[in-house]
Design an enzyme around this catalytic site. Structure first.
Site, PDB file in Angstrom:
ATOM      1  N   GLY A  21       2.075  -7.443  12.042  1.00 43.82           N
ATOM      2  CA  GLY A  21       0.988  -8.069  11.290  1.00 43.82           C
ATOM      3  C   GLY A  21       0.515  -7.175  10.149  1.00 43.82           C
ATOM      4  CG  ASN A  34       1.695 -10.504   6.369  1.00 46.58           C
ATOM      5  OD1 ASN A  34       0.623 -10.607   6.957  1.00 46.58           O
ATOM      6  ND2 ASN A  34       2.649 -11.422   6.461  1.00 46.58           N
ATOM      7  N   GLY A  49      -5.060  -8.318   6.291  1.00 45.11           N
ATOM      8  CA  GLY A  49      -6.192  -7.784   7.056  1.00 45.11           C
ATOM      9  C   GLY A  49      -6.077  -6.326   7.467  1.00 45.11           C
ATOM     10  N   GLY A  94      -4.003  -4.832   9.472  1.00 48.86           N
ATOM     11  CA  GLY A  94      -2.647  -4.274   9.480  1.00 48.86           C
ATOM     12  C   GLY A  94      -2.240  -3.784   8.102  1.00 48.86           C
ATOM     13  CE1 TYR A 114      -8.363 -12.244  18.804  1.00 49.05           C
ATOM     14  CE2 TYR A 114     -10.637 -11.721  19.359  1.00 49.05           C
ATOM     15  CZ  TYR A 114      -9.474 -11.442  18.662  1.00 49.05           C
ATOM     16  OH  TYR A 114      -9.439 -10.347  17.828  1.00 49.05           O
TER      17      TYR A 114
HETATM   18  N1  LIG Z   1     -10.909  -9.059  11.944  1.00 47.44           N
HETATM   19  C1  LIG Z   1     -11.690  -8.702  12.952  1.00 47.44           C
HETATM   20  O1  LIG Z   1     -12.929  -8.767  12.848  1.00 47.44           O
HETATM   21  C2  LIG Z   1     -11.109  -8.181  14.222  1.00 47.44           C
HETATM   22  C3  LIG Z   1     -11.989  -7.745  15.235  1.00 47.44           C
HETATM   23  C4  LIG Z   1     -11.463  -7.253  16.409  1.00 47.44           C
HETATM   24  C5  LIG Z   1     -10.094  -7.195  16.583  1.00 47.44           C
HETATM   25  N2  LIG Z   1      -9.252  -7.639  15.597  1.00 47.44           N
HETATM   26  C6  LIG Z   1      -7.793  -7.541  15.841  1.00 47.44           C
HETATM   27  O2  LIG Z   1      -7.168  -6.954  14.721  1.00 47.44           O
HETATM   28  C7  LIG Z   1      -5.820  -7.403  14.634  1.00 47.44           C
HETATM   29  C8  LIG Z   1      -5.525  -7.821  13.201  1.00 47.44           C
HETATM   30  O3  LIG Z   1      -6.332  -8.929  12.893  1.00 47.44           O
HETATM   31  P1  LIG Z   1      -6.813  -9.284  11.423  1.00 47.44           P
HETATM   32  O4  LIG Z   1      -8.274  -9.516  11.511  1.00 47.44           O
HETATM   33  O5  LIG Z   1      -6.304  -8.316  10.443  1.00 47.44           O
HETATM   34  O6  LIG Z   1      -6.115 -10.716  11.275  1.00 47.44           O
HETATM   35  P2  LIG Z   1      -5.307 -11.401  10.092  1.00 47.44           P
HETATM   36  O7  LIG Z   1      -5.837 -11.028   8.762  1.00 47.44           O
HETATM   37  O8  LIG Z   1      -5.270 -12.846  10.466  1.00 47.44           O
HETATM   38  O9  LIG Z   1      -3.842 -10.779  10.248  1.00 47.44           O
HETATM   39  C9  LIG Z   1      -3.050 -11.111  11.341  1.00 47.44           C
HETATM   40  C10 LIG Z   1      -1.643 -10.597  11.105  1.00 47.44           C
HETATM   41  O10 LIG Z   1      -0.843 -10.946  12.227  1.00 47.44           O
HETATM   42  C11 LIG Z   1       0.338 -11.601  11.773  1.00 47.44           C
HETATM   43  N3  LIG Z   1       0.745 -12.563  12.793  1.00 47.44           N
HETATM   44  C12 LIG Z   1       0.077 -13.636  13.250  1.00 47.44           C
HETATM   45  N4  LIG Z   1       0.820 -14.299  14.152  1.00 47.44           N
HETATM   46  C13 LIG Z   1       1.980 -13.612  14.281  1.00 47.44           C
HETATM   47  C14 LIG Z   1       3.148 -13.801  15.051  1.00 47.44           C
HETATM   48  N5  LIG Z   1       3.310 -14.861  15.851  1.00 47.44           N
HETATM   49  N6  LIG Z   1       4.146 -12.910  14.943  1.00 47.44           N
HETATM   50  C15 LIG Z   1       4.035 -11.843  14.113  1.00 47.44           C
HETATM   51  N7  LIG Z   1       2.949 -11.613  13.348  1.00 47.44           N
HETATM   52  C16 LIG Z   1       1.945 -12.505  13.421  1.00 47.44           C
HETATM   53  C17 LIG Z   1      -0.049 -12.256  10.459  1.00 47.44           C
HETATM   54  O11 LIG Z   1       1.051 -12.424   9.569  1.00 47.44           O
HETATM   55  P3  LIG Z   1       1.907 -13.805   9.480  1.00 47.44           P
HETATM   56  O12 LIG Z   1       0.920 -14.903   9.437  1.00 47.44           O
HETATM   57  O13 LIG Z   1       2.758 -13.657   8.266  1.00 47.44           O
HETATM   58  O14 LIG Z   1       2.725 -13.815  10.714  1.00 47.44           O
HETATM   59  C18 LIG Z   1      -0.975 -11.192   9.888  1.00 47.44           C
HETATM   60  O15 LIG Z   1      -0.239 -10.178   9.256  1.00 47.44           O
HETATM   61  C19 LIG Z   1      -5.685  -8.529  15.652  1.00 47.44           C
HETATM   62  O16 LIG Z   1      -5.025  -8.052  16.798  1.00 47.44           O
HETATM   63  C20 LIG Z   1      -7.106  -8.890  15.995  1.00 47.44           C
HETATM   64  O17 LIG Z   1      -7.227  -9.394  17.309  1.00 47.44           O
HETATM   65  C21 LIG Z   1      -9.725  -8.121  14.420  1.00 47.44           C
END
Ligand SMILES: NC(=O)c1ccc[n+]([C@@H]2O[C@H](COP(=O)([O-])OP(=O)(O)OC[C@H]3O[C@@H](n4cnc5c(N)ncnc54)[C@H](OP(=O)(O)O)[C@@H]3O)[C@@H](O)[C@H]2O)c1
Length: 368
Positions: free
Chosen positions: A87, A89, A91, A93, A245
């Site tokens: 992930g 690409n 947020g 990541g 989740y």
């Molecule tokens: N944002 C928050 O406030 C927050 C808070 C607590 C924890 N987190 C955790 O942080 C992590 C990153 O989240 P984020 O907020 O940065 O979310 P995000 O912006 O939605 O990014 C999610 C990433 O995961 C990839 N992804 C989704 N489904 C996938 C799949 N089936 N296979 C491979 N890659 C996949 C997406 O790329 P593609 O769509 O191209 O696959 C994207 O790069 C997550 O584990 C989330 O639970 C986030």
């Protein structure tokens, strides 16, 4: 006064808060608001000025502890080290990929959307000034995709020093063909299989240089104990989506604890962590509801941090020398946090491990 205060908030929230900067901006706002004094007098602070100072202090603490949080700094260089960020690409990541690339690491990002990943790759290269960034396709929902990803990764990369299991989803519907909710499937089973298949490379790498695995969980793991029937059922509404989740994020923590035990005796340590509330695409499906969309638009600028701040605890867990004695631990805001008893339940953790092996059996290698 309101205008001055808003300018103040804008200035502070767009730059990393440092005490000197805070004092300078506060004094400037005071002068703008109250006029430049012709001479310094005793008791010169009026009620209005006192109010400005109090508001300024509150704003400082809000920005420093809510909007920004700690920043991890290191003088380590990672030239010759390889990091894989699922992930990567978007947020958290993508922000993490930039931080690793800045330190000279060879960075591989892996997500489903190839076009988006290619664009992210060039953004990362440009921002970090490091050309060693590679984008690969990986779908954590599809075990065949995971298997062929690992085959390709092993062909192209010699080592794996840092595995950042960051990819995650929330609020999507459906059941996988192996009978679990898709959110749980992607966030836990996909990550479980990927990590297991990469274990041989990680262990080989660790013979020459220590390796670390960071599992990106979330504070929402506290929403409840692991319910093995619930994770096999459809969700019905936003609260139910949130609970699903939370279940998957609890699984990330249990997986980390179990992994740390299995890795004793190897130079591989593992951590789970919460990145903070970060502006990203993860809540997008919730925003289809106009009420939630409106609420998000109001809440996000007040409480959500930029991706850069979400990367900080990941960098801390990956690089800090003091964390290695806490393998299996959970981190938030660049420090270790105690886990709830529910998360440390050995029985549930073992059951989750056994189910995970059963679900992915056909695809697992003898890597342990
Ligand atoms: N944002 C928050 O406030 C927050 C808070 C607590 C924890 N987190 C955790 O942080 C992590 C990153 O989240 P984020 O907020 O940065 O979310 P995000 O912006 O939605 O990014 C999610 C990433 O995961 C990839 N992804 C989704 N489904 C996938 C799949 N089936 N296979 C491979 N890659 C996949 C997406 O790329 P593609 O769509 O191209 O696959 C994207 O790069 C997550 O584990 C989330 O639970 C986030």
């Amino acid at each position: 006064m309101v205008g001055t205060f808003l300018c103040y908030l804008y200035l502070l929230s767009h730059y990393r808060v440092r005490v000197a900067g805070f004092v300078a901006v506060t004094v400037l706002c005071l002068l703008l608001q109250c006029g430049f004094p012709s001479r310094i007098e005793a008791n010169m602070l009026s009620k209005k000025q006192v109010l400005i100072v109090i508001l300024a202090l509150l704003a400082y603490y809000w920005i420093k502890y809510v909007k920004q949080g700690p920043v991890y700094t290191t003088d380590k260089r990672l030239d010759g080290k390889t990091v894989l960020i699922t992930g990567g690409n978007a947020g958290v990541g993508k922000a993490t990929a930039i931080e690793f690339a800045k330190l000279g690491a060879r960075v591989v990002i892996a997500s489903r959307n190839v076009q988006k990943s290619q664009k992210a790759k060039y953004d990362i290269i440009e921002e970090a000034g490091n050309k060693n960034v590679f984008a690969m396709q990986l779908d954590l929902e599809n075990f065949n995709s995971i298997k062929s990803f690992v085959k390709q990764f092993d062909k192209e990369q010699e080592h794996l020093h840092y595995l950042i299991n960051n990819a995650g989803v929330m609020g999507i519907d459906g059941i996988t063909d192996y009978g679990y909710h898709r959110v749980f499937g992607i966030n836990h089973f996909g990550t479980f299989l990927l990590t297991n298949l990469l274990m041989k490379t990680i262990k080989e790498t660790s013979k020459r240089s220590p390796a670390r695995i960071v599992n990106v969980s979330a504070g929402l793991y506290k929403l409840g104990a692991l319910d093995f029937d619930y994770i096999r059922s459809e969700t019905n509404g936003y609260f139910s989506d949130l609970k699903m989740y939370g279940q998957s994020k609890l699984a990330n923590i249990m997986f980390t604890i179990k992994l740390s035990k299995l890795l004793k005796g190897f130079d591989v340590t593992t951590y789970s962590m919460h990145p903070g509330a970060i502006k990203s695409e993860i809540g997008t499906s919730f925003q289809q509801s106009s009420i939630l969309n409106f609420a998000y638009k109001i809440i996000s600028p007040i409480f959500f941090r930029e991706g850069f701040y979400g990367a900080q605890t990941i960098m801390y867990c990956s690089l800090d020398d003091n964390v290695t004695k806490h393998s299996g631990g959970y981190f938030s805001n660049c420090k270790q946090e105690d886990l709830t008893e529910i998360a440390m339940n050995d029985g549930a953790s073992q059951k989750l491990w056994d189910i995970s092996v059963e679900v992915t059996q056909k695809y697992l290698n003898e890597n342990w």
